[in-house]
Write a protein that holds these residues in place. Sequence first.
Motif, short mmCIF file in Angstrom:
data_model
loop_
_atom_site.label_atom_id
_atom_site.label_comp_id
_atom_site.label_asym_id
_atom_site.label_seq_id
_atom_site.Cartn_x
_atom_site.Cartn_y
_atom_site.Cartn_z
N TYR A 187 0.65 -1.45 -0.19
CA TYR A 187 0.18 0.04 -0.10
C TYR A 187 1.15 1.08 0.05
CZ TYR A 187 -4.59 -2.39 0.78
OH TYR A 187 -5.61 -3.35 0.95
N GLN A 241 1.44 5.58 0.60
CA GLN A 241 0.04 6.72 1.66
C GLN A 241 0.61 7.54 1.51
OE1 GLN A 241 0.13 6.29 6.45
NE2 GLN A 241 -1.86 7.26 6.40
N PHE A 284 3.84 0.91 2.48
CA PHE A 284 3.52 -0.18 4.33
C PHE A 284 3.47 -1.43 3.13
CE2 PHE A 284 3.01 2.55 7.67
CZ PHE A 284 2.51 3.73 7.20
N PHE A 321 -5.37 -7.80 9.15
CA PHE A 321 -4.03 -7.84 8.17
C PHE A 321 -3.65 -6.77 8.56
CE2 PHE A 321 -5.04 -6.77 4.48
CZ PHE A 321 -3.90 -5.88 3.39
N PHE A 344 -0.22 -5.39 9.42
CA PHE A 344 0.89 -3.80 8.38
C PHE A 344 2.65 -4.15 8.70
CE2 PHE A 344 -1.63 -1.16 5.94
CZ PHE A 344 -3.06 -1.10 6.17
N GLY A 345 3.41 -3.78 7.65
CA GLY A 345 4.76 -3.41 8.21
C GLY A 345 4.94 -2.02 8.85
N PRO A 346 6.04 -1.77 9.28
CA PRO A 346 6.39 -0.10 10.00
C PRO A 346 6.57 0.54 9.23
CG PRO A 346 7.98 -1.97 10.11
CD PRO A 346 7.68 -2.72 9.09
#
Lengths: 114, 114
Positions: free
Chosen positions: A36, A38, A90, A102, A104-106
């Motif tokens: 993703y 952002q 991400f 779901f 997420f990574g950092p």
Amino acid sequence: AQSVTQLDSQVPVFEEAPVELRCNYSSSVSVYLFWYVQYPNQGLQLLLKYLSGSTLVKGINGFEAEFNKSQTSFHLRKPSVHISDTAEYFCAVSPGDYGQNFVFGPGTRLSVLP
Amino acid sequence: DTEVTQTPKHLVMGMTNKKSLKCEQHMGHRAMYWYKQKAKKPPELMFVYSYEKLSINESVPSRFSPECPNSSLLNLHLHALQPEDSALYLCASSTPGTGVTEAFFGQGTRLTVV
């Protein structure tokens, strides 16, 4: 449980150069994988996803990623970046057939320099 | 229509106030999510609704109360929040069932608790 590691918190790159953003995951079950993007003060937009099949996945805006099961990696690449690609990226996993979560990574901050 | 709409976009509230965040989607998705995102951090899952029933609550404090009145709407009721609850609150939706194959995110509500 699943976890995601993005080794690079920041990646500066010059415009029109190639870039690779790294993602590694850990899971005891088969997973689905996602990238993703952002932009500032925005929600998250899906770039691409791997569910099954071909390990090379093409997404929007010229991005692609390759799933490597043996290395538990899902690195994101773009051959030539633009200023407009500056954003937070991400990597995320969901537990395939085993749940609705779901994770997420950092995140990796990509900064494209003129 | 592939949009998830969140209102309001910005909210400032005092620690004794009661307010609600709203999320709406018309994609026929039957799984909806609330995430909390602090600055320079990835989104953290708070709640998951599947077929209008709460399926995941990630040990969120009771001052956050989710509600899913129908398949298109998701609310997050806020009461007696703390300044550390200031964050971007993201709503997402996906098809339910085994595994999340893709989640669509709204633009978020920027919450400031004073």
